[in-house]
Each structure stands twice: as C-alpha cells, then as structure tokens.
Scaffold this active site. Structure first.
Site, mmCIF file in Angstrom:
data_model
loop_
_atom_site.group_PDB
_atom_site.id
_atom_site.type_symbol
_atom_site.label_atom_id
_atom_site.label_comp_id
_atom_site.label_asym_id
_atom_site.label_seq_id
_atom_site.Cartn_x
_atom_site.Cartn_y
_atom_site.Cartn_z
ATOM 1 N N SER A 145 -10.713 -12.501 43.154
ATOM 2 C CA SER A 145 -11.026 -13.883 42.591
ATOM 3 C C SER A 145 -11.236 -14.764 43.642
ATOM 4 O O SER A 145 -10.898 -14.368 45.051
ATOM 5 C CB SER A 145 -9.842 -14.566 41.983
ATOM 6 N N TYR A 158 -1.114 -16.752 41.560
ATOM 7 C CA TYR A 158 -2.322 -15.746 41.190
ATOM 8 C C TYR A 158 -3.149 -15.433 42.410
ATOM 9 O O TYR A 158 -3.439 -14.156 42.547
ATOM 10 C CB TYR A 158 -3.036 -16.584 40.223
#
Length: 254
Positions: A145, A158
C-alpha cells in the site's frame, strides 16, 4: 484472451471484490486457471460465473484467513487440488483496514489486523512457495500500500502491516529466488469504484498527484499480469508503485 498466462495456475486471496476480483479476472482472461478465494461463497460464485461466461477457467475455494497456520495450509491444499496438483502463481491480496487512530486501537484489533494482513500471507507463502521452488518456477505477488511509505492520520496499524509485507517481499525474493520463484509486490494508490454520481472520500487523497484521480482495480490487475508472466522474468524483490504518482510526485495546483 491474449494467453500471456496460458497453462498457468493461480491462487488469488481476497478475490471476491475490488482489486482481488480484478486480478483473478485478468489472470483468467490471459489463460490461467484461477482459484478465487474469499469468505463469501455467494460473491465467490459470482466471480467464478463471470470468468466462465467469458470462456475462462475458475473455481472458488472458501477461506477465512485468520492468521493461523492451519487456515493457510488448508487453503493451499484445497487450491492445489482444485488446480490439478500445482500452484504456479500466488497473489496475497486479502487484508482488512480498520479506520482507527493509534489511541483507538485496542489489543484485539491489533492482533486481528496483523493476523489477517501479515500472518496469513506468511503462512500461505510458507505452504505454497516450497513446492514452486521444487518445480523450479513460480511467482508470488504481495499487495502492499502507498500508505506504507506516506503516512496518513488514521492508517498507523494498517500501514505497518503493509510495510511488513513489503519487507517480506524482499526477504522472500532472496530466499526463494535462487530456486526460480520470483517474489514481488504491488503498491496500489487509492483504488475504489464509486457508484455513478457518488463522490468517494478517497478522492481527496489523490488531489495533487499526476493522475489526479483514484485508480481502477483493472489498472492494478494489469501490473499483476506483468509480474506473474514471463515478461517479468528478470524482476525480483521489487515493490511496483501503481498509485497515480501519489508517493513519487507532487503537482502544484494552478
């Protein structure tokens, strides 16, 4: 169907929606036999039916990747069986994103996110990659990500898991690469498919980027096809940014 992955077999986790679905569909369009994996049998059947309607090969294997070695090994075994005895391509896509700040994150949430986002792909790769190495070929693609390298206020937990997965990508490239298994990662930008007329809150995160918009799942899938195929035969241990320039360039609005 162009056949860039003809004769290959692939397991894609979290393949019942968004990026995972797009990757599964793109692989099948390129000739691969794909196992679509996820928790929802209904959504899994929908993806499989869509692939088969276009002439592709796909099967669904249900899996709740809770981080336990048992769950990952069970998926590996079922997928291997469904694919005729081997997995040529593994895509570690399944993950969860809690929209919580550090102060709002309790231990239960912390453990759950690390279990799904790090432990599950770790043990799934451990269950799949050795057979690839024994065969002398294979490809593992991890989904990272952009927020692993560009901090946002509500992404600490995350983003740390995606940072871990990108680090594992490099370590696995060193571990399995000499045996013919290529391990790489894709780092997507904000990728959503808003309903017609809907303004998605993620759009603001792509302001000031060269692309100036959110990404489409199919754009991530194109990168996955490249990393899975022979065109990337000399590519090992990279994190391929497919993020509209989010982490590399800033555009000054006029």
């Amino acid at each position: 169907m162009n056949g860039r992955l003809a004769g290959r077999t692939a397991l894609v986790t979290g393949a019942t929606s968004n990026i995972g679905r797009a990757i599964a569909e793109a692989f099948a369009d390129e000739g691969a036999h794909v196992v679509v994996s996820g928790r929802s049998r209904e959504r899994g059947a929908e993806v499989v039916d869509a692939i088969r309607a276009r002439g592709g090969r796909a099967d669904f294997v249900a899996a709740d990747l809770d981080g336990s070695p048992q769950a990952s090994r069970a998926l590996a075994a079922e997928a291997t069986s469904a694919l005729g005895g081997r997995i040529d391509i593994l895509v570690n896509n399944a993950g969860i994103y809690p929209g919580a700040t550090t102060a709002d994150t309790d231990e239960e949430m912390f453990d759950r996110v690390y279990a799904v986002n790090v432990k599950a792909p770790f043990f799934l790769t451990a269950a799949v990659a050795p057979a690839m190495a024994e065969a002398g070929r294979g490809a593992v693609i991890n989904l990272g990500s952009w927020i692993a390298r560009l901090g946002i206020p509500q992404g600490s937990l995350y983003s740390s898991t995606k940072g871990a997965l990108e680090t594992l990508t490099r370590a696995w490239a060193a571990e399995f690469g000499p045996s013919g298994v290529r391990v790489n990662a894709i780092s997507p930008g904000v990728v959503q498919e808003p309903a017609p007329g809907e303004v998605h809150p993620g759009e603001v995160m792509m302001n000031g980027t060269p692309a100036g918009r959110m990404g489409h799942a199919r754009e991530i899938a194109h990168a996955a096809v490249y990393l899975a195929g022979d065109e990337a035969a000399f590519v090992h241990g990279i994190v391929l940014d497919v993020d509209g320039g989010r982490t590399t360039a800033a555009v000054i609005a006029r």
